[in-house]
Design a protein around this motif. Structure first.
Motif, mmCIF file in Angstrom:
data_model
loop_
_atom_site.group_PDB
_atom_site.id
_atom_site.type_symbol
_atom_site.label_atom_id
_atom_site.label_comp_id
_atom_site.label_asym_id
_atom_site.label_seq_id
_atom_site.Cartn_x
_atom_site.Cartn_y
_atom_site.Cartn_z
ATOM 1 N N VAL A 44 0.838 -1.207 0.000
ATOM 2 C CA VAL A 44 0.000 0.000 0.000
ATOM 3 C C VAL A 44 0.869 1.252 0.000
ATOM 4 N N ALA A 45 1.905 1.267 0.825
ATOM 5 C CA ALA A 45 2.800 2.428 0.885
ATOM 6 C C ALA A 45 3.508 2.635 -0.446
ATOM 7 N N SER A 46 3.878 1.550 -1.110
ATOM 8 C CA SER A 46 4.540 1.659 -2.403
ATOM 9 C C SER A 46 3.601 2.257 -3.445
ATOM 10 N N LYS A 47 2.348 1.840 -3.417
ATOM 11 C CA LYS A 47 1.369 2.413 -4.345
ATOM 12 C C LYS A 47 1.189 3.900 -4.078
ATOM 13 N N GLN A 48 1.096 4.264 -2.800
ATOM 14 C CA GLN A 48 0.940 5.676 -2.447
ATOM 15 C C GLN A 48 2.175 6.477 -2.850
ATOM 16 N N LYS A 49 3.348 5.879 -2.704
ATOM 17 C CA LYS A 49 4.590 6.532 -3.113
ATOM 18 C C LYS A 49 4.566 6.814 -4.601
ATOM 19 N N ASN A 50 4.100 5.840 -5.387
ATOM 20 C CA ASN A 50 4.043 6.020 -6.832
ATOM 21 C C ASN A 50 3.014 7.080 -7.231
ATOM 22 N N ILE A 51 1.899 7.117 -6.533
ATOM 23 C CA ILE A 51 0.891 8.149 -6.806
ATOM 24 C C ILE A 51 1.467 9.526 -6.486
ATOM 25 N N ALA A 52 2.143 9.640 -5.342
ATOM 26 C CA ALA A 52 2.752 10.919 -4.961
ATOM 27 C C ALA A 52 3.839 11.318 -5.950
ATOM 28 N N ALA A 53 4.610 10.349 -6.430
ATOM 29 C CA ALA A 53 5.670 10.646 -7.402
ATOM 30 C C ALA A 53 5.075 11.157 -8.708
ATOM 31 N N ARG A 54 3.988 10.544 -9.155
ATOM 32 C CA ARG A 54 3.336 11.017 -10.389
ATOM 33 C C ARG A 54 2.765 12.408 -10.203
ATOM 34 N N TYR A 55 2.187 12.652 -9.030
ATOM 35 C CA TYR A 55 1.647 13.976 -8.721
ATOM 36 C C TYR A 55 2.761 15.018 -8.715
ATOM 37 N N ALA A 56 3.886 14.691 -8.083
ATOM 38 C CA ALA A 56 5.027 15.609 -8.042
ATOM 39 C C ALA A 56 5.575 15.842 -9.445
ATOM 40 N N ALA A 57 5.609 14.797 -10.273
ATOM 41 C CA ALA A 57 6.100 14.951 -11.643
ATOM 42 C C ALA A 57 5.198 15.884 -12.439
ATOM 43 N N SER A 58 3.886 15.763 -12.246
ATOM 44 C CA SER A 58 2.983 16.658 -12.984
ATOM 45 C C SER A 58 3.115 18.095 -12.475
ATOM 46 N N LEU A 59 3.320 18.263 -11.177
ATOM 47 C CA LEU A 59 3.549 19.608 -10.648
ATOM 48 C C LEU A 59 4.864 20.181 -11.181
ATOM 49 N N GLY A 60 5.882 19.337 -11.254
ATOM 50 C CA GLY A 60 7.162 19.769 -11.811
ATOM 51 C C GLY A 60 7.023 20.178 -13.266
ATOM 52 N N ALA A 93 11.086 12.923 -9.058
ATOM 53 C CA ALA A 93 9.855 12.123 -8.975
ATOM 54 C C ALA A 93 9.996 10.827 -9.770
ATOM 55 N N LYS A 94 10.621 10.906 -10.940
ATOM 56 C CA LYS A 94 10.822 9.692 -11.742
ATOM 57 C C LYS A 94 11.767 8.727 -11.032
ATOM 58 N N ASP A 95 12.806 9.261 -10.389
ATOM 59 C CA ASP A 95 13.733 8.415 -9.632
ATOM 60 C C ASP A 95 13.023 7.728 -8.469
ATOM 61 N N VAL A 96 12.168 8.466 -7.780
ATOM 62 C CA VAL A 96 11.441 7.916 -6.627
ATOM 63 C C VAL A 96 10.507 6.807 -7.072
ATOM 64 N N GLU A 97 9.836 7.013 -8.187
ATOM 65 C CA GLU A 97 8.876 6.011 -8.653
ATOM 66 C C GLU A 97 9.560 4.697 -9.015
ATOM 67 N N ASP A 98 10.798 4.773 -9.474
ATOM 68 C CA ASP A 98 11.520 3.572 -9.891
ATOM 69 C C ASP A 98 12.222 2.852 -8.743
ATOM 70 N N ARG A 99 12.214 3.424 -7.555
ATOM 71 C CA ARG A 99 12.969 2.863 -6.427
ATOM 72 C C ARG A 99 12.076 2.121 -5.447
ATOM 73 N N GLN A 100 12.756 1.311 -4.626
ATOM 74 C CA GLN A 100 12.079 0.642 -3.522
ATOM 75 C C GLN A 100 11.795 1.661 -2.426
ATOM 76 N N LEU A 101 10.789 1.387 -1.638
ATOM 77 C CA LEU A 101 10.381 2.302 -0.576
ATOM 78 C C LEU A 101 11.515 2.547 0.419
ATOM 79 N N SER A 102 12.308 1.532 0.699
ATOM 80 C CA SER A 102 13.396 1.672 1.669
ATOM 81 C C SER A 102 14.497 2.607 1.174
ATOM 82 N N ASP A 103 14.630 2.748 -0.139
ATOM 83 C CA ASP A 103 15.668 3.619 -0.708
ATOM 84 C C ASP A 103 15.248 5.090 -0.741
#
Length: 163
Positions: A44-60, A93-103
């Protein structure tokens, strides 16, 4: 003489061994359940991380476009910084989306040290997004609660104010 079989009581050692076996079984089942819950939470956290990363990418991306427009207008210096900030946010944001949550936490620390302006910009955007979300949630709750209040008032008025 008594007929039948004589029941033997289990010895203390047998009871102790049986209890230890039962405790071991319970521990293993508990560990398995904890692992399952942890896996689901990470998913669930990974999915939320990816949603946040996409949101940040669109804001960027939006910030980069605004920066480009400002560069063409009178605010060339501010436009340049806005465009660079938008580009940096997008790449992070693209880097975050491609990484594991722990990284991600280590990446955020490094990013904050290397790009403090972009980091502060992202923090401000995250705060704005959170406040808009909370405001929208509060309005939704008050809107859904209003019809129930109105029904109670209408019911009280129809019954002559007796409740």
């Amino acid at each position: 003489m008594l007929s039948g079989t004589i029941e033997t009581k289990p010895s203390f050692e047998e009871l102790k061994r049986k209890a230890a076996d039962d405790i071991g079984t319970v521990k293993e089942k508990a560990k398995a359940q904890v692992r399952d819950v942890a896996d689901k939470a990470e998913e669930v956290a990974s999915k939320q991380k990816n949603i946040a990363a996409r949101y940040a990418a669109s804001l960027g991306s939006a910030l980069e476009k605004v920066g480009s427009e400002m560069q063409g207008a009178d605010d060339a210096v501010v436009g340049k910084y806005a465009k660079e900030l938008g580009s940096t946010i997008q790449s992070f944001a693209k880097d975050v989306e491609d990484r594991q949550l722990s990284d991600v936490s280590g990446m955020a620390e490094d990013f904050g040290r290397k790009q403090p302006l972009a980091f502060l910009g992202m923090a401000a955007l995250a705060g704005l997004a959170a406040s808009r979300f909370l405001t929208a949630s509060a309005q939704k709750r008050s809107t859904s609660a209003a019809p129930a209040d109105m029904r109670a008032e209408t019911s009280a008025a129809n019954s002559g104010g007796q409740g």
